[in-house]
Design an enzyme around this catalytic site. Structure first.
Site, PDB file in Angstrom:
ATOM      1  N   SER A   1     -19.568  -1.196  -0.720  1.00 36.35           N
ATOM      2  CA  SER A   1     -19.661   0.134  -0.118  1.00 36.35           C
ATOM      3  C   SER A   1     -20.477   1.009  -1.057  1.00 36.35           C
ATOM      4  O   SER A   1     -20.632   0.689  -2.244  1.00 36.35           O
ATOM      5  CB  SER A   1     -18.247   0.730   0.035  1.00 36.35           C
ATOM      6  OG  SER A   1     -18.289   2.111   0.331  1.00 36.35           O
TER       7      SER A   1
ATOM      8  N   TYR B   1      -9.785   2.820  -3.254  1.00 30.00           N
ATOM      9  CA  TYR B   1     -10.928   2.256  -2.541  1.00 30.00           C
ATOM     10  C   TYR B   1     -12.152   2.189  -3.454  1.00 30.00           C
ATOM     11  O   TYR B   1     -12.841   1.168  -3.520  1.00 30.00           O
ATOM     12  CB  TYR B   1     -11.227   3.104  -1.304  1.00 30.00           C
ATOM     13  CG  TYR B   1     -12.247   2.503  -0.375  1.00 30.00           C
ATOM     14  CD1 TYR B   1     -11.888   1.518   0.551  1.00 30.00           C
ATOM     15  CD2 TYR B   1     -13.570   2.921  -0.394  1.00 30.00           C
ATOM     16  CE1 TYR B   1     -12.813   0.965   1.417  1.00 30.00           C
ATOM     17  CE2 TYR B   1     -14.510   2.377   0.467  1.00 30.00           C
ATOM     18  CZ  TYR B   1     -14.122   1.399   1.366  1.00 30.00           C
ATOM     19  OH  TYR B   1     -15.060   0.854   2.221  1.00 30.00           O
TER      20      TYR B   1
END
Length: 253
Positions: free
Chosen positions: A144, A157
């Site tokens: 990501s 995350y």
């Protein structure tokens, strides 16, 4: 149309929706036999149906990637079904709770790390062992932009995705001479169920996400899939250890 993955066997985790589904469909379009995997059986079977509709060869295997025994069974099942494993895409992941670092619950932290980092490593471990037996292969993990820069309110995350980028680099070096290429894609904001569940309830959030992208829009899952297919193909034969932003310019800001 050139079928860049003709005769190859591909495994895609988290293929029941979003980026994973788009990747699995794109791999089949390029001639690969595809193992679709997800914890969501209905979603996985829907992806299989979509691939079969376009004439592709595919099977579904349910797997919780945070459990080593299930990951071992997944890779073993892939080889039993199609004889080998040429392309693996470690895409399964969860968004996790949004909260500041000092308030983040330990159980929520453990859940995100177990899936997004440990789970990806468990998959990579088994994939590498199979690829060593057969003389090579390609692994692409879905990281990501949160693996390249910080994002507020998402410490677990961000930590997991930064860890996945680091793992990609370390593993790539470990197996560079074994004909196993290991890379990651780092998507920006993508219009997937993970995002739309939130934005359906808040048009302000949707507008903010689009405004964060220099191109002024979210990506479609198929745009990420094209990068994954390319990295998995012979066209990217000299690329390993890369974390490729597919982000509309997000990390260039």
């Amino acid at each position: 149309m050139t079928r860049r993955l003709e005769g190859k066997t591909a495994l895609v985790t988290g293929a029941g929706s979003g980026i994973g589904r788009a990747v699995a469909i794109a791999f089949a379009r390029e001639g690969a036999r595809v193992i679709v995997s997800d914890v969501n059986v209905a979603g996985g079977e829907a992806t299989v149906a979509a691939i079969q509709k376009q004439g592709g060869e595919t099977r579904f295997i349910r797997c919780d990637i945070s459990k080593s025994s299930e990951v071992e069974a997944l890779v073993r099942g892939t080889v039993e079904a199609f004889g080998r494993l040429d392309c693996a895409v470690n895409n399964a992941g969860i968004a996790g709770l949004m909260a500041p670092t000092g308030d983040y619950p330990e159980d929520a932290w453990d859940q995100v790390i177990a899936t997004n980092l440990k789970g990806a490593w468990l998959c990579m471990k088994q994939e590498i062992q199979q690829m060593l037996k057969q003389g090579g292969g390609s692994i692409v993990s879905t990281a990501s932009v949160a693996g390249l820069v910080g994002i507020q309110m998402a410490p677990a995350y961000v930590a997991a995705k930064h860890g996945l980028v680091g793992l990609t680099k370390a593993a790539a070096l470990d197996y560079a001479k074994a004909n196993i290429r290991i890379n990651a894609v780092c998507p920006g904001v993508v219009r997937t169920p993970m995002v739309t569940v939130s934005t359906d309830q808040s048009k302000e959030l949707e507008a903010a996400l689009m405004a964060a992208e220099p191109v002024g829009r979210m990506a479609q899952p198929e745009e990420i899939a094209e990068a994954v297919v390319w990295l998995s193909s012979g066209a990217a034969s000299f690329i390993t250890g890369a974390a490729l932003p597919v982000d509309g310019g997000f990390v260039a800001q």
